[in-house]
Design an enzyme around this catalytic site. Structure first.
Site, PDB file in Angstrom:
ATOM      1  N   HIS A  42       0.827  -1.223   0.000  1.00 43.51           N
ATOM      2  CA  HIS A  42       0.000   0.000   0.000  1.00 43.51           C
ATOM      3  C   HIS A  42       0.856   1.267   0.000  1.00 43.51           C
ATOM      4  O   HIS A  42       0.450   2.293   0.532  1.00 43.51           O
ATOM      5  CB  HIS A  42      -0.977   0.006   1.186  1.00 43.51           C
ATOM      6  N   THR A  43       2.021   1.167  -0.613  1.00 40.64           N
ATOM      7  CA  THR A  43       2.859   2.368  -0.710  1.00 40.64           C
ATOM      8  C   THR A  43       2.698   3.051  -2.070  1.00 40.64           C
ATOM      9  O   THR A  43       2.967   4.237  -2.188  1.00 40.64           O
ATOM     10  CB  THR A  43       4.355   2.014  -0.521  1.00 40.64           C
ATOM     11  N   SER A  75     -11.013 -14.685 -26.241  1.00 44.07           N
ATOM     12  CA  SER A  75     -10.100 -15.124 -25.192  1.00 44.07           C
ATOM     13  C   SER A  75     -10.137 -16.639 -25.083  1.00 44.07           C
ATOM     14  O   SER A  75     -11.214 -17.238 -25.105  1.00 44.07           O
ATOM     15  CB  SER A  75     -10.538 -14.517 -23.858  1.00 44.07           C
ATOM     16  N   GLY A 128      -7.677 -14.685 -10.183  1.00 43.00           N
ATOM     17  CA  GLY A 128      -8.076 -14.644  -8.775  1.00 43.00           C
ATOM     18  C   GLY A 128      -6.976 -15.065  -7.825  1.00 43.00           C
ATOM     19  O   GLY A 128      -7.229 -15.409  -6.677  1.00 43.00           O
ATOM     20  N   ALA A 129      -5.722 -15.055  -8.279  1.00 40.86           N
ATOM     21  CA  ALA A 129      -4.611 -15.470  -7.416  1.00 40.86           C
ATOM     22  C   ALA A 129      -3.814 -14.267  -6.924  1.00 40.86           C
ATOM     23  O   ALA A 129      -2.758 -14.422  -6.318  1.00 40.86           O
ATOM     24  CB  ALA A 129      -3.703 -16.447  -8.152  1.00 40.86           C
ATOM     25  N   SER A 133      -3.629 -10.608 -13.251  1.00 39.11           N
ATOM     26  CA  SER A 133      -3.880 -11.020 -14.632  1.00 39.11           C
ATOM     27  C   SER A 133      -4.451  -9.846 -15.425  1.00 39.11           C
ATOM     28  O   SER A 133      -4.193  -9.713 -16.632  1.00 39.11           O
ATOM     29  CB  SER A 133      -4.853 -12.194 -14.660  1.00 39.11           C
ATOM     30  N   ASP A 178       0.897  -2.656 -10.328  1.00 39.16           N
ATOM     31  CA  ASP A 178       0.636  -3.863 -11.101  1.00 39.16           C
ATOM     32  C   ASP A 178       1.130  -3.716 -12.554  1.00 39.16           C
ATOM     33  O   ASP A 178       1.856  -4.572 -13.069  1.00 39.16           O
ATOM     34  CB  ASP A 178      -0.871  -4.193 -11.080  1.00 39.16           C
ATOM     35  N   TYR A 228     -10.112  -1.382   0.549  1.00 38.30           N
ATOM     36  CA  TYR A 228      -8.956  -0.783  -0.141  1.00 38.30           C
ATOM     37  C   TYR A 228      -9.132   0.737  -0.211  1.00 38.30           C
ATOM     38  O   TYR A 228      -8.241   1.498   0.137  1.00 38.30           O
ATOM     39  CB  TYR A 228      -8.843  -1.387  -1.544  1.00 38.30           C
TER      40      TYR A 228
END
Ligand code: GLA
Length: 391
Positions: A42-43, A75, A128-129, A133, A178, A228
């Protein structure tokens, strides 16, 4: 098969998929990896610093120009194809298409010379990991569109365009970590990123003999996005407190640990704890770089445990299951350190371990976690990989 007896490469797979849907060949390919946050929790949205890694799970994208006014997307994971004429977020089915469409829309809005295209996606990034993605898909799309329409964008700017697509088109709040990690990661290195200056640098880690384990708690908190955003707000409130006294101090990046501690009595206790986490994480990232340089992996690992403790007590973004995963990891020989990774409130932990300890780690964590929580865990072992590229 690309060669007798060998499995199809991601390039073969995405090409076949593209050709079977669009009956023509793709002209540009790109790949972008998933990422894991190693230290610096969270930086990013507090203009702080992070150590992260791109991992050997990738999204592959193949594109060609469309001869009509429509974009077509397909996809391998969600095998229906989607035809889009109006570039607006999809609300029901095919939500995955919002990531590439968001990138396209953002590039259009910023005046880049993009036009309708055909796109196929093949991905080995687990969904979901907690390994982003979505960022990988955004970054791969952005690079593919640059290649297809023949224009260049500074890669840091391109990562920001992808973040903006996720924030404004998809509607998910995230910092730049990300997309930045997917873009700039380097095999055998951790990526140091400074989210104030956007300076980044690759730091070698343990001569490549390190494996990352992403261990899923199986807990998904229905309020993750809300939590969040409320943590973000609390961090900004803490920063405002300092700014009111000194206008030069605009974000928590401008606040030292000593200043923070001396303000404790005046600062709202909740805001104080959030700031302790963020300012502490920035400090830990800088300490970690020195430890990595001297090859002090044990001390480096200790910082990961400290980060997790701070998540428990200061940022309050852990949960019992994540704590148990960290606790089990700590007891396994060959583990350097473990902590929750990413947003928190459920999700996954990251463990940094010696490659030779992989099997031991995998077996122990699965068994012990089941024993202590009644839940199953999934472990994804990952090697540190190179960031995105046009292929
Ligand atoms: C999520 C966000 C990132 C970052 C982390 C916490 O993964 O997408 O931008 O804020 O949480 O460090």
């Amino acid at each position: 098969m690309s060669m007798a007896g060998t499995a199809d490469s991601p390039l073969d797979i995405v090409t076949k998929q593209f050709e079977s849907i669009y009956k023509t060949s793709p002209t540009v390919f790109s790949r972008a990896p998933g990422r894991v946050e190693v230290l610096g929790n969270h930086t990013d949205y507090n203009e702080g610093v992070v150590l992260s890694a791109a991992i050997d799970r990738e999204v592959w994208v193949a594109v060609s120009k469309s001869s009509s006014a429509e974009c077509r997307l397909t996809s391998g994971i969600f095998p229906e194809s989607v035809v889009i004429s109006k570039i607006e977020p999809l609300k029901s089915r095919n939500r995955w298409a919002n990531y590439p469409l968001g990138v396209y829309r953002t590039l259009l809005d910023r005046g880049y010379p993009v036009a309708p295209f055909n796109l196929a996606i093949h991905s080995t990034v687990p969904l979901g990991a907690g390994v982003s993605s979505s960022a990988a898909l955004e970054v791969a799309t952005a690079l593919a569109l640059c290649g297809l329409f023949g224009f260049e964008v500074d890669p840091a700017e391109l990562a920001k365009i992808c973040q903006s697509a996720e924030n404004h088109f998809v509607g998910a709040n995230c910092g730049l970590l990300d997309q930045f990690s997917s873009m700039f990661g380097r095999a055998g290195h951790l990526l140091f990123s400074d989210f104030r200056s956007l300076y980044h640098n690759a730091i070698p880690i343990a001569a490549g003999d390190v494996t990352l384990a992403i261990t899923l708690s199986g807990v998904t908190h229905s309020l993750v996005a809300g939590e969040y955003n409320s943590r973000r707000r609390e961090c900004f409130e803490a920063a405002k407190f300092f700014q009111a006294k000194n206008p030069e101090q605009k974000t928590l990046r401008d606040v030292s640990m000593a200043e923070l501690k001396s303000a404790q009595a005046e600062l709202d206790p909740q805001f104080f704890k959030r700031a302790m986490h963020v300012v502490g994480e920035d400090e830990r990232v800088f300490s970690a770089i020195e430890l990595l340089k001297s090859g002090s992996m044990k001390e480096f690992g200790a910082l990961l445990y400290q980060s997790h403790e701070s998540s428990i007590h200061n940022f309050e973004n852990s949960c019992r299951e994540l704590d148990i995963l960290v606790d089990i990891a700590k007891s396994i020989a060959g583990v350097y350190g473990a902590r929750l990774t990413g947003g928190g409130f459920g999700g996954a932990t990251l463990t940094v371990l010696k490659t030779e300890a992989k099997d031991r780690f995998g077996e122990t964590i699965v068994q012990e976690y089941k024993k202590r929580t009644g839940r199953n865990t999934t472990v994804h072992f990952a090697r540190i990989a190179d960031g995105a590229s046009i292929v």
